[in-house]
Design an enzyme around this catalytic site. Structure first.
Site, mmCIF file in Angstrom:
data_model
loop_
_atom_site.group_PDB
_atom_site.id
_atom_site.type_symbol
_atom_site.label_atom_id
_atom_site.label_comp_id
_atom_site.label_asym_id
_atom_site.label_seq_id
_atom_site.Cartn_x
_atom_site.Cartn_y
_atom_site.Cartn_z
ATOM 1 C CB VAL A 219 -0.879 0.602 0.831
ATOM 2 C CG1 VAL A 219 -2.307 -1.357 1.143
ATOM 3 C CG2 VAL A 219 -0.428 -0.289 2.283
ATOM 4 C CB SER A 220 0.313 4.141 -1.222
ATOM 5 O OG SER A 220 0.323 3.726 -2.865
#
Length: 190
Positions: free
Chosen positions: A10-11
């Site tokens: 996930v970023s």
């Protein structure tokens, strides 16, 4: 003996990885073989990704939820795919894109189709990264136009701050006496 691995990305720390975790758990991947990074996909300088790649051996199997979870840089995705499948000799399954399953179609036609799909999806992943950055910049500009401020709140300095600076510059304030001087300045007795 081959092993099965999973990779999640996930970023940012506040993003939720649950949908990827659930998808990998459905593949019955041992928890110790699931690696997760919470950072941008702009490059492959990610600690858990690197750790996972070091553990991968020939004939192992890697599951990822979607190609953009692997990364968002077109050329680097293609290079990592090559390293994993050709140099390391592992198979990769992209769960949301059945055409990207290197266990199938190892003949020339299957490889050709997988390569085309990989290139298209890698391009889309990088393009989406560019669009995200553009939308983010537009959102920030719009918020600033509405008067929203970003960053830490401004700290108000006390009225006597200039006097403290002057006293410090004159070496009248020593670290052990600074609180006493501040107390005196607040009372107006300096």
């Amino acid at each position: 003996m081959s092993a099965t691995y999973g990779y999640i990305r996930v970023s940012s720390r506040d993003q939720n990885e649950d949908r990827q975790v659930i998808a990998l758990e459905e593949q019955e991947i041992p928890k110790q073989n699931i690696f997760m990074d919470k950072q941008s996909g702009k490059d492959f300088e990610r600690p858990q990704y690197k750790r996972m790649v070091c553990r991968l051996k020939k004939d192992d199997l890697l599951y990822i939820h979607s190609i953009d979870r692997l990364g968002r840089n077109y050329e680097e995705i293609l290079e990592q795919w090559r390293i994993l499948t050709k140099e390391k000799g592992i198979d990769i399954v992209v769960l949301d894109m059945p055409l990207l399953d290197t266990r199938r179609g190892k003949d020339l036609m299957g490889t050709f189709l997988s390569d085309i799909v990989l290139q298209v999806l890698s391009f889309v992943a990088e393009n989406e990264r560019s669009n995200i950055r553009k939308r983010q910049a537009e959102g920030i500009a719009a918020a600033k136009a509405r008067g929203i401020r970003f960053g830490r709140p401004e700290i108000q300095v006390p009225e006597y701050f200039g006097q403290v600076v002057t006293a410090w510059e004159k070496k009248e304030i020593l670290p052990q006496r600074s609180q006493c001087v501040l107390d005196k300045l607040e009372r107006g007795s300096v």
